[in-house]
Design an enzyme around this catalytic site. Structure first.
Site, PDB file in Angstrom:
ATOM      1  N   ALA A 149      -9.601  20.964 -42.532  1.00 12.77           N
ATOM      2  CA  ALA A 149     -10.128  21.410 -41.382  1.00 12.77           C
ATOM      3  C   ALA A 149     -11.334  21.391 -41.242  1.00 12.77           C
ATOM      4  O   ALA A 149     -12.035  21.594 -39.808  1.00 12.77           O
ATOM      5  CB  ALA A 149     -10.355  23.266 -42.779  1.00 12.77           C
ATOM      6  N   THR A 164     -13.052  22.134 -36.996  1.00 11.51           N
ATOM      7  CA  THR A 164     -14.417  22.957 -36.485  1.00 11.51           C
ATOM      8  C   THR A 164     -14.551  22.514 -35.829  1.00 11.51           C
ATOM      9  O   THR A 164     -15.783  22.927 -34.748  1.00 11.51           O
ATOM     10  CB  THR A 164     -15.395  23.146 -38.108  1.00 11.51           C
ATOM     11  OG1 THR A 164     -15.935  21.425 -38.355  1.00 11.51           O
ATOM     12  CG2 THR A 164     -14.464  23.579 -38.806  1.00 11.51           C
ATOM     13  N   PHE A 195     -12.630  31.672 -35.616  1.00 12.18           N
ATOM     14  CA  PHE A 195     -12.393  33.197 -36.241  1.00 12.18           C
ATOM     15  C   PHE A 195     -12.299  33.138 -37.301  1.00 12.18           C
ATOM     16  O   PHE A 195     -11.722  34.366 -37.788  1.00 12.18           O
ATOM     17  CB  PHE A 195     -10.683  32.655 -35.519  1.00 12.18           C
ATOM     18  CG  PHE A 195      -9.849  31.929 -36.565  1.00 12.18           C
ATOM     19  CD1 PHE A 195      -9.410  32.159 -37.451  1.00 12.18           C
ATOM     20  CD2 PHE A 195      -9.554  30.432 -35.625  1.00 12.18           C
ATOM     21  CE1 PHE A 195      -8.353  30.926 -38.120  1.00 12.18           C
ATOM     22  CE2 PHE A 195      -8.965  29.418 -36.218  1.00 12.18           C
ATOM     23  CZ  PHE A 195      -9.107  30.400 -38.016  1.00 12.18           C
ATOM     24  N   ASP A 233      -3.241  23.358 -36.368  1.00 11.76           N
ATOM     25  CA  ASP A 233      -3.349  23.086 -35.154  1.00 11.76           C
ATOM     26  C   ASP A 233      -2.802  22.041 -33.984  1.00 11.76           C
ATOM     27  O   ASP A 233      -3.545  22.688 -32.945  1.00 11.76           O
ATOM     28  CB  ASP A 233      -4.673  23.431 -34.969  1.00 11.76           C
ATOM     29  CG  ASP A 233      -5.062  22.299 -35.792  1.00 11.76           C
ATOM     30  OD1 ASP A 233      -4.911  20.141 -35.652  1.00 11.76           O
ATOM     31  OD2 ASP A 233      -6.571  21.933 -36.339  1.00 11.76           O
ATOM     32  N   HIS A 267       1.090  21.890 -43.990  1.00 15.99           N
ATOM     33  CA  HIS A 267       0.819  22.981 -43.938  1.00 15.99           C
ATOM     34  C   HIS A 267       1.631  23.701 -43.011  1.00 15.99           C
ATOM     35  O   HIS A 267       1.091  24.839 -42.695  1.00 15.99           O
ATOM     36  CB  HIS A 267      -0.600  23.008 -44.542  1.00 15.99           C
ATOM     37  CG  HIS A 267      -1.353  23.587 -45.378  1.00 15.99           C
ATOM     38  ND1 HIS A 267      -2.629  23.560 -45.541  1.00 15.99           N
ATOM     39  CD2 HIS A 267      -1.320  22.320 -46.810  1.00 15.99           C
ATOM     40  CE1 HIS A 267      -2.835  23.194 -47.450  1.00 15.99           C
ATOM     41  NE2 HIS A 267      -1.695  22.319 -47.358  1.00 15.99           N
ATOM     42  N   CYS A 316      18.373  30.780 -40.514  1.00 13.37           N
ATOM     43  CA  CYS A 316      19.071  29.388 -40.144  1.00 13.37           C
ATOM     44  C   CYS A 316      18.098  28.353 -39.519  1.00 13.37           C
ATOM     45  O   CYS A 316      19.037  27.122 -38.838  1.00 13.37           O
ATOM     46  CB  CYS A 316      19.687  29.582 -39.001  1.00 13.37           C
ATOM     47  SG  CYS A 316      19.424  30.382 -36.819  1.00 13.37           S
ATOM     48  N   CYS A 352      20.868  33.967 -34.051  1.00 18.58           N
ATOM     49  CA  CYS A 352      21.705  34.532 -35.427  1.00 18.58           C
ATOM     50  C   CYS A 352      21.004  36.266 -35.996  1.00 18.58           C
ATOM     51  O   CYS A 352      21.470  36.607 -37.003  1.00 18.58           O
ATOM     52  CB  CYS A 352      21.677  33.492 -37.175  1.00 18.58           C
ATOM     53  SG  CYS A 352      19.741  34.073 -37.757  1.00 18.58           S
TER      54      CYS A 352
HETATM   55 ZN   LIG Z   1      18.487  31.765 -36.705  1.00 18.10          ZN
END
Ligand SMILES: [Zn+2]
Length: 255
Positions: A23, A27, A34, A105, A122, A133, A158
């Site tokens: 992170a 910054t 936020f 990001d 992440h 799906c 789906c």
């Molecule tokens: Zn789906």
């Protein structure tokens, strides 16, 4: 010789650099705002936004999407900063093996590093994925559905539950990315850990894998990390200015 100078020499001697980012690098692109008081985290309880709750109830999903709908404009407007561009410069110099990032990001790709060189541990905010799906959607497309009043977007293929393609609290780490990151860390000749406090698994493990396999290790972070004692060089400074000075030196020495 100062530390900037020493790191630039290490880069010159390396041909397979892995850059690991947390992170701290984002910054300076305004992406910590936020979390500040009055920011979006004041109106949402982050512990509520975990994966189990998301799966468990429509009310939680509604809150989750409300949060991400409000967060998106900040994310989409964010631009890479000089730290991101300095890393992109390593790519242009042919020295970058890959970037492994904890950030969601997409700013490394925005700075000019190709997708295939960015391993996102992440996940990413720039896509939405169907949990049934696996169909992927561009985030923009889902955002316009949210803006036009849809509260919990469902998969149009789906009918399954969709979710931003990020790894939430309580969600398993992505297997391919984690394995690939470990493999790349083990094979690099220089590992630069940038803007990460190196306490969260598997981030914490990566610099040690690199070091155990013979790479040099540089840690640049505003505050000390638990792995500083294994590093060849530790710089406790903001990442943007430090990285751009280092890469400027590299380029000066190449000329
Ligand atoms: Zn789906």
């Amino acid at each position: 010789m100062n530390q900037i100078d020493a790191v630039s020499d290490m880069i010159l001697k390396s041909s397979k650099i892995v850059v690991f980012t947390g992170a701290g690098i984002s910054t300076e692109s305004g992406l910590s705002d936020f979390r500040s008081p009055g920011g979006i985290w004041d109106r949402f309880d982050p512990s509520e936004l975990n994966f189990q709750n998301f799966l468990a109830s429509e009310t939680s999903r509604e809150k989750y999407w409300d949060f991400y709908r409000q967060l998106w404009p900040t994310m989409v407007e964010a631009e890479p900063n000089r730290g991101h561009y300095a890393i992109a410069e390593l790519h242009h110099l042919g020295k970058l093996d890959c970037v492994i990032t904890q950030n969601i990001d997409g700013l490394h790709q925005k700075s000019g590093i190709p997708d295939e060189k960015v391993i996102e541990l992440h996940g990413t905010m720039t896509r939405v994925v169907c949990l049934e799906c696996g169909k992927k959607y561009p985030r923009e497309q889902i955002q316009s559905r949210l803006e036009s009043g849809e509260k919990v977007p469902r998969c149009d293929a789906c009918g399954g539950i969709t979710k931003p393609a990020t790894i939430s609290f309580g969600q398993a780490m992505p297997e391919w990315e984690t394995h690939e990151a470990q493999k790349r860390a083990a094979a690099c000749d220089l590992f630069l850990a940038i803007g990460s406090s190196l306490v969260v698994y598997p981030a914490a493990q990566m610099p040690l894998i690199a070091k155990d396999n013979g790479a040099s290790l540089v840690i640049i972070n505003l505050t000390p990390t638990p792995h500083d004692r294994y590093a060849d060089i530790v710089i406790n400074e903001k990442t943007g200015g430090t990285l751009s000075q280092i890469v400027d030196q590299v380029k000066a020495k190449l000329n």
